[in-house]
Write a protein that holds these residues in place. Structure first.
Motif, PDB file in Angstrom:
ATOM      1  N   ILE A 166      36.662  31.177  20.809  1.00 26.89           N
ATOM      2  CA  ILE A 166      35.652  31.553  19.808  1.00 26.89           C
ATOM      3  C   ILE A 166      34.731  32.643  20.376  1.00 26.89           C
ATOM      4  O   ILE A 166      34.419  33.622  19.696  1.00 26.89           O
ATOM      5  N   LEU A 167      34.307  32.476  21.626  1.00 27.47           N
ATOM      6  CA  LEU A 167      33.433  33.462  22.265  1.00 27.47           C
ATOM      7  C   LEU A 167      34.113  34.820  22.358  1.00 27.47           C
ATOM      8  O   LEU A 167      33.511  35.853  22.044  1.00 27.47           O
ATOM      9  N   ASN A 168      35.378  34.835  22.771  1.00 19.56           N
ATOM     10  CA  ASN A 168      36.112  36.098  22.891  1.00 19.56           C
ATOM     11  C   ASN A 168      36.291  36.766  21.531  1.00 19.56           C
ATOM     12  O   ASN A 168      36.201  37.994  21.422  1.00 19.56           O
ATOM     13  N   ALA A 169      36.512  35.973  20.500  1.00 17.74           N
ATOM     14  CA  ALA A 169      36.650  36.527  19.151  1.00 17.74           C
ATOM     15  C   ALA A 169      35.337  37.161  18.692  1.00 17.74           C
ATOM     16  O   ALA A 169      35.328  38.249  18.099  1.00 17.74           O
ATOM     17  N   LYS A 170      34.206  36.505  18.975  1.00 16.75           N
ATOM     18  CA  LYS A 170      32.899  37.062  18.602  1.00 16.75           C
ATOM     19  C   LYS A 170      32.634  38.374  19.337  1.00 16.75           C
ATOM     20  O   LYS A 170      32.150  39.343  18.747  1.00 16.75           O
ATOM     21  N   LYS A 171      32.941  38.399  20.630  1.00 20.24           N
ATOM     22  CA  LYS A 171      32.717  39.627  21.409  1.00 20.24           C
ATOM     23  C   LYS A 171      33.586  40.772  20.907  1.00 20.24           C
ATOM     24  O   LYS A 171      33.142  41.917  20.843  1.00 20.24           O
ATOM     25  N   GLU A 172      34.823  40.474  20.534  1.00 17.42           N
ATOM     26  CA  GLU A 172      35.726  41.492  20.006  1.00 17.42           C
ATOM     27  C   GLU A 172      35.207  42.042  18.676  1.00 17.42           C
ATOM     28  O   GLU A 172      35.229  43.248  18.433  1.00 17.42           O
ATOM     29  N   THR A 173      34.706  41.156  17.820  1.00 19.45           N
ATOM     30  CA  THR A 173      34.146  41.577  16.534  1.00 19.45           C
ATOM     31  C   THR A 173      32.930  42.484  16.738  1.00 19.45           C
ATOM     32  O   THR A 173      32.796  43.512  16.068  1.00 19.45           O
ATOM     33  N   GLU A 174      32.047  42.112  17.674  1.00 18.52           N
ATOM     34  CA  GLU A 174      30.873  42.933  17.968  1.00 18.52           C
ATOM     35  C   GLU A 174      31.274  44.298  18.515  1.00 18.52           C
ATOM     36  O   GLU A 174      30.674  45.315  18.159  1.00 18.52           O
ATOM     37  N   ARG A 175      32.300  44.320  19.369  1.00 17.97           N
ATOM     38  CA  ARG A 175      32.757  45.584  19.942  1.00 17.97           C
ATOM     39  C   ARG A 175      33.306  46.500  18.854  1.00 17.97           C
ATOM     40  O   ARG A 175      33.007  47.696  18.816  1.00 17.97           O
ATOM     41  N   ARG A 176      34.104  45.939  17.918  1.00 20.29           N
ATOM     42  CA  ARG A 176      34.650  46.738  16.815  1.00 20.29           C
ATOM     43  C   ARG A 176      33.550  47.289  15.925  1.00 20.29           C
ATOM     44  O   ARG A 176      33.602  48.440  15.489  1.00 20.29           O
ATOM     45  N   LYS A 177      32.553  46.450  15.642  1.00 22.80           N
ATOM     46  CA  LYS A 177      31.440  46.875  14.791  1.00 22.80           C
ATOM     47  C   LYS A 177      30.669  48.018  15.441  1.00 22.80           C
ATOM     48  O   LYS A 177      30.335  49.006  14.790  1.00 22.80           O
ATOM     49  N   LYS A 178      30.399  47.894  16.732  1.00 25.20           N
ATOM     50  CA  LYS A 178      29.670  48.940  17.450  1.00 25.20           C
ATOM     51  C   LYS A 178      30.471  50.238  17.480  1.00 25.20           C
ATOM     52  O   LYS A 178      29.923  51.322  17.285  1.00 25.20           O
ATOM     53  N   THR A 179      31.775  50.138  17.689  1.00 30.34           N
ATOM     54  CA  THR A 179      32.634  51.320  17.700  1.00 30.34           C
ATOM     55  C   THR A 179      32.610  52.010  16.339  1.00 30.34           C
ATOM     56  O   THR A 179      32.526  53.244  16.265  1.00 30.34           O
ATOM     57  N   ALA A 180      32.663  51.239  15.266  1.00 30.92           N
ATOM     58  CA  ALA A 180      32.619  51.808  13.914  1.00 30.92           C
ATOM     59  C   ALA A 180      31.286  52.509  13.661  1.00 30.92           C
ATOM     60  O   ALA A 180      31.250  53.597  13.061  1.00 30.92           O
ATOM     61  N   GLU A 181      30.179  51.909  14.117  1.00 25.45           N
ATOM     62  CA  GLU A 181      28.860  52.529  13.935  1.00 25.45           C
ATOM     63  C   GLU A 181      28.765  53.846  14.713  1.00 25.45           C
ATOM     64  O   GLU A 181      28.213  54.833  14.211  1.00 25.45           O
ATOM     65  N   ILE A 182      29.304  53.867  15.935  1.00 23.95           N
ATOM     66  CA  ILE A 182      29.265  55.092  16.738  1.00 23.95           C
ATOM     67  C   ILE A 182      30.091  56.191  16.072  1.00 23.95           C
ATOM     68  O   ILE A 182      29.664  57.343  15.996  1.00 23.95           O
ATOM     69  N   GLU A 183      31.279  55.840  15.559  1.00 28.03           N
ATOM     70  CA  GLU A 183      32.116  56.830  14.880  1.00 28.03           C
ATOM     71  C   GLU A 183      31.431  57.390  13.639  1.00 28.03           C
ATOM     72  O   GLU A 183      31.486  58.596  13.379  1.00 28.03           O
ATOM     73  N   ALA A 184      30.766  56.525  12.870  1.00 25.97           N
ATOM     74  CA  ALA A 184      30.048  56.983  11.677  1.00 25.97           C
ATOM     75  C   ALA A 184      28.903  57.916  12.062  1.00 25.97           C
ATOM     76  O   ALA A 184      28.676  58.942  11.416  1.00 25.97           O
TER      77      ALA A 184
END
Length: 148
Positions: free
Chosen positions: A46-64
């Protein structure tokens, strides 16, 4: 005992960290106060899934933010302001004014605190920096046109 911290714990770690503690400290202090949970396989997953989701979200924000920076790069904002004979303005142009003009001209919402510039009191052309994200910024120009 390995535990996953649910909140920041002084001298132990930050929220989301996996740390080793003594069994007694974990069972008698951390678990009853809901500061940590045992690092079982399911909890780690569960922890690894949350960290992966946060990483994807941050990457999307940086790209935008980078796309927006390319869109605004080297654009010029024109402002007409009343001035005296020598080009000195009646009043001043602040970052709030520039943020409103960016919204009007380019339809982009920018916080006034993210605009790096000095207060403009004399007509002319000025370079400003717009910080769209902690690592992403772009340069723009402000052209103040005197109107008598």
């Amino acid at each position: 005992m390995k535990v996953i911290l649910l909140q920041d714990v002084k001298k132990l770690g930050k929220k989301g960290d996996v740390v080793n503690t003594s069994d007694g400290y974990a069972r008698n202090y951390l678990f009853p106060r809901k500061l940590a949970e045992e690092a079982t396989d399911s909890n780690m997953h569960i922890l690894n899934a949350k960290k992966e989701t946060e990483r994807r979200k941050k990457t999307a924000e940086i790209e935008a933010a980078q796309k927006l920076a390319q869109e605004l790069k080297d654009k010029t904002i024109k402002i007409e302001a009343k001035s005296g004979d020598n080009g000195k303005l009646f009043g001043a142009i602040t970052s709030k004014d520039v943020a409103n003009l960016i919204k009007d001209q380019f339809n982009v919402e920018v916080d006034k605190k993210k605009i790096v510039m000095d207060t403009i009191k004399i007509a002319g052309t000025y370079n400003i920096e717009v910080k769209l994200y902690p690592e992403v910024s772009t340069k723009m120009k402000v052209m103040v046109i005197p109107v008598n």
